[in-house]
Design a protein around this motif. Structure first.
Motif, short mmCIF file in Angstrom:
data_model
loop_
_atom_site.label_atom_id
_atom_site.label_comp_id
_atom_site.label_asym_id
_atom_site.label_seq_id
_atom_site.Cartn_x
_atom_site.Cartn_y
_atom_site.Cartn_z
N ASP A 1 5.82 36.63 42.09
CA ASP A 1 6.28 37.98 41.74
C ASP A 1 7.66 38.20 42.35
O ASP A 1 7.83 38.16 43.56
N MET A 2 8.65 38.46 41.50
CA MET A 2 10.01 38.60 41.99
C MET A 2 10.18 39.79 42.93
O MET A 2 11.12 39.85 43.72
N ARG A 3 9.24 40.74 42.89
CA ARG A 3 9.33 41.90 43.77
C ARG A 3 8.85 41.59 45.18
O ARG A 3 9.28 42.25 46.14
N THR A 4 7.96 40.62 45.32
CA THR A 4 7.36 40.35 46.62
C THR A 4 7.64 38.95 47.13
O THR A 4 7.27 38.63 48.26
N ASN A 5 8.25 38.10 46.32
CA ASN A 5 8.61 36.76 46.77
C ASN A 5 9.66 36.88 47.87
O ASN A 5 10.81 37.23 47.62
N LYS A 6 9.26 36.60 49.09
CA LYS A 6 10.18 36.61 50.23
C LYS A 6 9.75 35.51 51.18
O LYS A 6 8.86 35.67 52.00
N VAL A 7 10.40 34.36 51.04
CA VAL A 7 10.03 33.18 51.82
C VAL A 7 10.53 33.33 53.25
O VAL A 7 11.73 33.48 53.48
N SER A 8 9.60 33.32 54.19
CA SER A 8 9.98 33.44 55.61
C SER A 8 10.08 32.08 56.29
O SER A 8 10.84 31.92 57.24
N HIS A 9 9.31 31.10 55.82
CA HIS A 9 9.34 29.74 56.37
C HIS A 9 9.20 28.75 55.23
O HIS A 9 8.47 28.99 54.27
N ALA A 10 9.89 27.64 55.34
CA ALA A 10 9.74 26.55 54.37
C ALA A 10 9.82 25.23 55.12
O ALA A 10 10.64 25.06 56.03
N PHE A 11 8.96 24.30 54.72
CA PHE A 11 8.90 22.99 55.36
C PHE A 11 8.92 21.91 54.29
O PHE A 11 8.24 22.02 53.27
N ILE A 12 9.70 20.87 54.54
CA ILE A 12 9.68 19.67 53.70
C ILE A 12 9.37 18.50 54.62
O ILE A 12 10.08 18.26 55.59
N GLN A 13 8.26 17.83 54.34
CA GLN A 13 7.79 16.71 55.18
C GLN A 13 7.70 17.13 56.64
O GLN A 13 8.02 16.37 57.56
N GLY A 14 7.25 18.38 56.84
CA GLY A 14 7.07 18.90 58.19
C GLY A 14 8.33 19.43 58.85
O GLY A 14 8.27 20.00 59.94
N ARG A 15 9.47 19.27 58.21
CA ARG A 15 10.74 19.71 58.79
C ARG A 15 11.03 21.15 58.35
O ARG A 15 11.07 21.44 57.16
N GLN A 16 11.26 22.04 59.31
CA GLN A 16 11.49 23.44 58.98
C GLN A 16 12.92 23.63 58.49
O GLN A 16 13.88 23.25 59.16
N LEU A 17 13.07 24.24 57.32
CA LEU A 17 14.36 24.37 56.67
C LEU A 17 15.14 25.58 57.16
O LEU A 17 14.58 26.60 57.56
N ASN A 18 16.44 25.44 57.10
CA ASN A 18 17.36 26.56 57.34
C ASN A 18 17.49 27.31 56.01
O ASN A 18 18.08 26.81 55.06
N LEU A 19 16.95 28.53 55.97
CA LEU A 19 16.91 29.29 54.71
C LEU A 19 18.12 30.20 54.56
O LEU A 19 18.02 31.41 54.39
N THR A 20 19.30 29.60 54.58
CA THR A 20 20.52 30.34 54.27
C THR A 20 21.17 29.68 53.06
O THR A 20 21.00 28.48 52.82
N ASP A 21 21.91 30.47 52.29
CA ASP A 21 22.60 29.91 51.13
C ASP A 21 23.83 30.74 50.83
O ASP A 21 24.10 31.76 51.47
N LYS A 22 24.57 30.29 49.84
CA LYS A 22 25.84 30.95 49.49
C LYS A 22 25.62 32.37 49.00
O LYS A 22 26.43 33.27 49.28
N GLN A 23 24.53 32.61 48.28
CA GLN A 23 24.27 33.96 47.77
C GLN A 23 24.02 34.94 48.92
O GLN A 23 24.48 36.08 48.88
N GLN A 24 23.30 34.50 49.93
CA GLN A 24 23.07 35.36 51.09
C GLN A 24 24.37 35.66 51.82
O GLN A 24 24.61 36.79 52.25
N TYR A 25 25.21 34.62 51.97
CA TYR A 25 26.50 34.81 52.61
C TYR A 25 27.35 35.84 51.86
O TYR A 25 27.95 36.75 52.47
N LEU A 26 27.41 35.73 50.54
CA LEU A 26 28.20 36.67 49.75
C LEU A 26 27.64 38.08 49.83
O LEU A 26 28.39 39.06 49.90
#
Length: 443
Positions: A406-431
């Motif tokens: 749901d685009m209204r409630t999709n808010k990823v607080s943590h993401a892991f790939i192969q157990g590695r916690q990702l840095n959830l920043t991107d260009k759109q957030q910066y802008l």
């Protein structure tokens, strides 16, 4: 003497100011860069208290998911989790939801950056028959688009070439790596055949005659190439033929043939053509008319990567909501399918929301999740590693504050790939932060 001293001092101050400005500029623009890939997991992690959506249709309330060395060691009710002497870093996710990392099939992510800039396009090779082309070697891990996908829960993609009849081979990659070798989950797992469209009956124009001739010639060349490849392994040879060698996996089942086709008659024609050539595993990509030939697809055990949820109906007499309903109808028909967001490359981050649209038009919610996770993994041949949150699989998952679809409630607080916690920043957030600060000055 004082003049010289003053001049040197002024020059020094100017250089110092310039260096300071450059440092500030570098610091500001660094925010807009692709985050550094996460380091290998060194500490066991337990995400607890959340609702677990396994990806295969199961849901576990108040669950715990634990993982160590990149692998899931526990996934189930929190009451059944025992640390057994292992020191876990605990993430309290009470009230949140845990999902498997979503998978985008049939994508040019990392092959295309800016469509109007030729130097950033590496998705197509010249010629009609290019089975030896490997898209993964051109995959750009520094793409600005990749972090925007991860922030919506899309953590894997099938990097797919385009163009010609046989475009080349695709590979499944995870979206947090220094280079394509580190990114690969499954290399060269399938070849992509773009089936030539049939011609409209009754068209007797010279242009139609030319298209018909070109189509027949292309299919004859394709038939010859596949026939040569089917016996290539048994032939004695002094030098390897890369085109034929890249096709041999189709005949022993180690590679899949992805048939890009939409029209019902063309689907039947393409599948029968491939079967006649001795090809074992096939997948329909596009599949606008998949429901029309659903019995044929079921009989031949052929899954579908459906590409048209957010699209207009193909025919004037169709239900205007048919594309939205199609995933639910394919599920009812018993066809294995997954969803592909193909409206635009930069919009690929909306993959979870087309699954959400399908929910609104009849597809059960957990089946909608499977259509962008577990089903996609099965179709791409990586279900033993990703696609669902189960013990022994890679810890590739996301934690969302609300419903991921749901685009209204999709808010990823943590993401892991192969157990590695990702840095959830991107260009759109910066802008957003940059211009939010600009227009809120003085408030």
């Amino acid at each position: 003497m004082n003049l010289i001293y003053n001049s040197v001092e002024t020059t020094y101050k100017m250089r110092k100011a310039a260096l300071l400005f450059a440092a500030l500029l570098t610091g500001a623009t660094a925010w807009a860069q692709v985050p550094v890939p996460a380091a290998k997991q060194t500490k066991a992690v337990a995400v607890t208290g959340a609702t677990l959506h396994v990806g295969n249709g199961q849901v576990v309330e108040k669950a715990t998911v634990a993982f160590e060395n990149g692998k899931i060691t526990y996934a189930g009710p929190a009451s059944g989790f025992k640390a057994a002497g292992t020191a876990y870093e605990t993430i309290n996710a009470a009230g949140k939801h845990i999902y498997p990392g979503l998978i985008q099939p049939n994508s040019q992510i990392g092959l295309v950056e800016i469509e109007s800039v030729r130097a950033t396009l590496d998705q197509q090779e010249v010629g009609l028959l290019n089975p030896n082309v490997r898209s993964v070697v051109a995959y750009n891990t520094d793409s600005d688009i990749v972090p925007t996908l991860r922030n919506n829960g899309v953590l894997l993609a099938q990097v797919t070439p385009v163009g010609g009849l046989i475009s080349g081979s695709s590979s499944v990659v995870q979206l947090d790596a220094w280079n394509w070798e580190d990114a690969v989950v499954k290399a060269d797992g399938g070849l992509h055949l773009r089936w030539p469209a049939m011609l409209q009956s009754g068209d007797t124009s010279p242009a139609a005659a030319q298209r018909k001739q070109a189509r027949q010639q292309g299919l004859q060349e394709l038939e010859t190439l596949l026939a040569d490849a089917s016996v290539y392994k048994q032939q004695a040879r002094e030098k390897e033929n890369l085109k034929l060698a890249s096709l041999t996996g189709l005949f022993d089942g180690s590679k899949k043939l992805f048939l890009h086709v939409n029209y019902g008659k063309e689907m039947v024609e393409a599948v029968r053509f491939a079967q006649k050539a001795g090809i074992k595993n096939m997948v329909i990509v596009g599949g606008a008319d998949a429901l029309v030939v659903s019995d044929f697809l079921k009989e031949n055990n052929i899954p579908v990567i459906y590409s048209g949820v957010h699209a207009l109906p193909a025919r004037a007499g169709d239900d205007v909501y048919l594309p939205y309903k199609m995933p639910g109808l394919l599920h009812q028909a018993g066809i294995l399918f997954c969803l592909d967001y193909d409206a635009s490359l930069h919009g690929t981050r909306n993959l979870p929301f087309i699954a959400g649209t399908a929910v609104a038009f009849g597809l059960p919610k957990e089946q909608a999740l499977a259509s962008v996770s577990y089903n996609a993994a099965k179709i791409l041949g990586v279900e033993d590693k990703v696609g669902s949150i189960e013990v022994g699989k890679e810890a590739t998952l996301v934690v969302s504050e609300g419903d991921l679809l749901d685009m209204r409630t999709n808010k990823v607080s943590h993401a892991f790939i192969q157990g590695r916690q990702l840095n959830l920043t991107d260009k759109q957030q910066y802008l957003y932060q940059k211009f939010n600060g600009k227009y809120n000055q003085g408030e």
